[in-house]
Design an enzyme around this catalytic site. Structure first.
Site, PDB file in Angstrom:
ATOM      1  NE  ARG A 106      34.252  91.620 103.502  1.00  0.00           N
ATOM      2  CZ  ARG A 106      33.161  92.390 103.367  1.00  0.00           C
ATOM      3  NH1 ARG A 106      32.435  92.180 104.478  1.00  0.00           N
ATOM      4  NH2 ARG A 106      32.714  93.361 102.735  1.00  0.00           N
ATOM      5  CD  GLU A 131      30.914  85.653 103.583  1.00  0.00           C
ATOM      6  OE1 GLU A 131      30.267  86.184 102.594  1.00  0.00           O
ATOM      7  OE2 GLU A 131      31.316  85.687 104.441  1.00  0.00           O
ATOM      8  CG  HIS A 178      28.211  88.224 104.370  1.00  0.00           C
ATOM      9  ND1 HIS A 178      29.348  88.269 103.815  1.00  0.00           N
ATOM     10  CD2 HIS A 178      28.090  89.878 104.807  1.00  0.00           C
ATOM     11  CE1 HIS A 178      29.912  89.706 103.732  1.00  0.00           C
ATOM     12  NE2 HIS A 178      29.340  90.378 104.244  1.00  0.00           N
TER      13      HIS A 178
END
Ligand code: NDP
Ligand code: DGY
Length: 315
Positions: free
Chosen positions: A232, A261, A280
């Protein structure tokens, strides 16, 4: 449907429940989420949906289950959820291979400077074969350090070993018997970062791991080290990482996860040639996302009917 994916759901007693669907790949706006969950017995969410006390209150006392399309659950207010006796489903294991594979791809792309090379071919920077042009770092004979040897960390280690990795160090709260399979050596974080040629982060995001990779950590790494994070974004202090990369304190970084993000297109990290950033996509294979969606739906249905979930998070 779930997050734009078709889900095959076997006939279950819960079939016939009323479904309110946010039918878009874009995240549901907060106000729509708060309105939409009102009175719901179950919520199926994505990692981009913050499920906190406000959402749980908005759902009200009917709420029995939250099923997330992810293995990471740092977007869920676990304390609040537990307090109210709500069950949580998640998607461990089924995305381990895809995420480990992407991590290896990102590590190799970063260490061997593949995006830079592709760019040079396109922009005319490739004038001839030159002895030291676009040289990077190889895995053969190297020491790899894995921060968090969980399901994905171990799967990454398994895939890296055949590249000729000499030593594999890992850190975490406890040593892992399964590390024997990859000749993994339990090490303190300090030792791991100072001895590794490649540092791979695959731990979960917790209050303890938030900001773990900071200036102090980068300052202990080798100048030739390559840093990779597929856990993360918040595990990394990005300002400190930028400083470490731009000053040559470490060689390069590959990130599949960032804060925030999406990362704004004018973010300073995006200006660095020695930083490879992906959006991601660790678990993004068609098959993995399909299996995740199916598991997520089945977790939800089991939570609604009060039966055993295929993958329930122990709260
Ligand atoms: P696991 O729970 O199996 O592994 C998490 C690991 O984190 C555990 O081994 C745990 O070690 C470790 N950990 C916890 N605290 C620390 C700490 N302080 N220092 C070092 N390690 C620590 O989860 P998975 O392997 O299935 O997934 C890991 C994470 O990967 C997810 O939480 C998610 O955030 C991320 N992920 C990202 C994806 C992507 O698309 N990029 C895809 C899938 C997952 P210990 O047992 O010793 O505490
Ligand atoms: C997860 O599952 O936690 C990932 O980040 C996306 O698959």
């Amino acid at each position: 449907r779930c997050g734009g994916l078709l889900v095959r759901v076997p006939p279950l007693p819960a079939a016939g429940c009323k479904v309110s669907l946010w039918d878009s790949d874009e995240p549901i706006p907060r106000t729509d989420l708060l309105q939409g969950v009102s009175g719901a017995h179950g919520i199926l969410c994505l990692l981009s949906d913050r499920i906190d006390a406000e959402v749980i209150n908005a759902a009200g006392p009917n709420l029995k289950v939250i099923s997330t399309l992810s293995v990471g659950f740092d977007h869920l207010a676990v304390g609040e959820i537990k307090k109210r006796g709500v069950r949580v489903g998640y998607t461990p294991d089924v995305l381990t291979d895809a995420t480990a594979e992407l991590t290896v791809a990102l590590l190799l792309a970063t260490a061997r400077r593949i995006p830079e090379g592709v760019e040079e071919v396109k922009n005319g920077g490739w004038s001839s074969w030159k002895p030291l042009w676009l040289c990077g770092y190889g895995l053969s004979g190297s020491t790899v350090g894995v921060i968090g040897l969980g399901r994905i960390g171990l799967a990454i280690a398994r895939r890296l070993k055949p590249f000729g990795v000499k030593r594999l160090l890992y850190s975490g709260r406890t040593s892992k018997p399964q590390a024997a399979e990859v000749d993994g050596e339990f090490a303190s974080l300090d030792r791991l970062v100072s001895e590794s040629d490649f540092v791979v982060v695959s731990c979960s995001l917790t209050p303890e791991t938030q900001g773990l990779c900071d200036k102090a950590l980068f300052s202990k790494m080798k100048k030739t080290a390559v840093f990779v994070n597929t856990s993360r974004g918040a595990v990394v202090n990005q300002e400190d990482l930028h400083e470490a990369l731009s000053s040559g304190r470490i060689a390069a970084a590959g990130l599949d996860v960032t804060t925030p993000e999406p990362l704004p297109t004018d973010h300073p990290l995006l200006k660095l040639k020695n930083c490879v950033i992906l959006p991601h996509i660790g678990s993004a294979t068609y098959s993995t996302r399909g299996i995740m969606a199916e598991l997520c739906a089945n977790n939800l249905l089991a939570g609604l009917t009060g039966s055993a979930m295929p993958s329930e998070l122990a709260l």
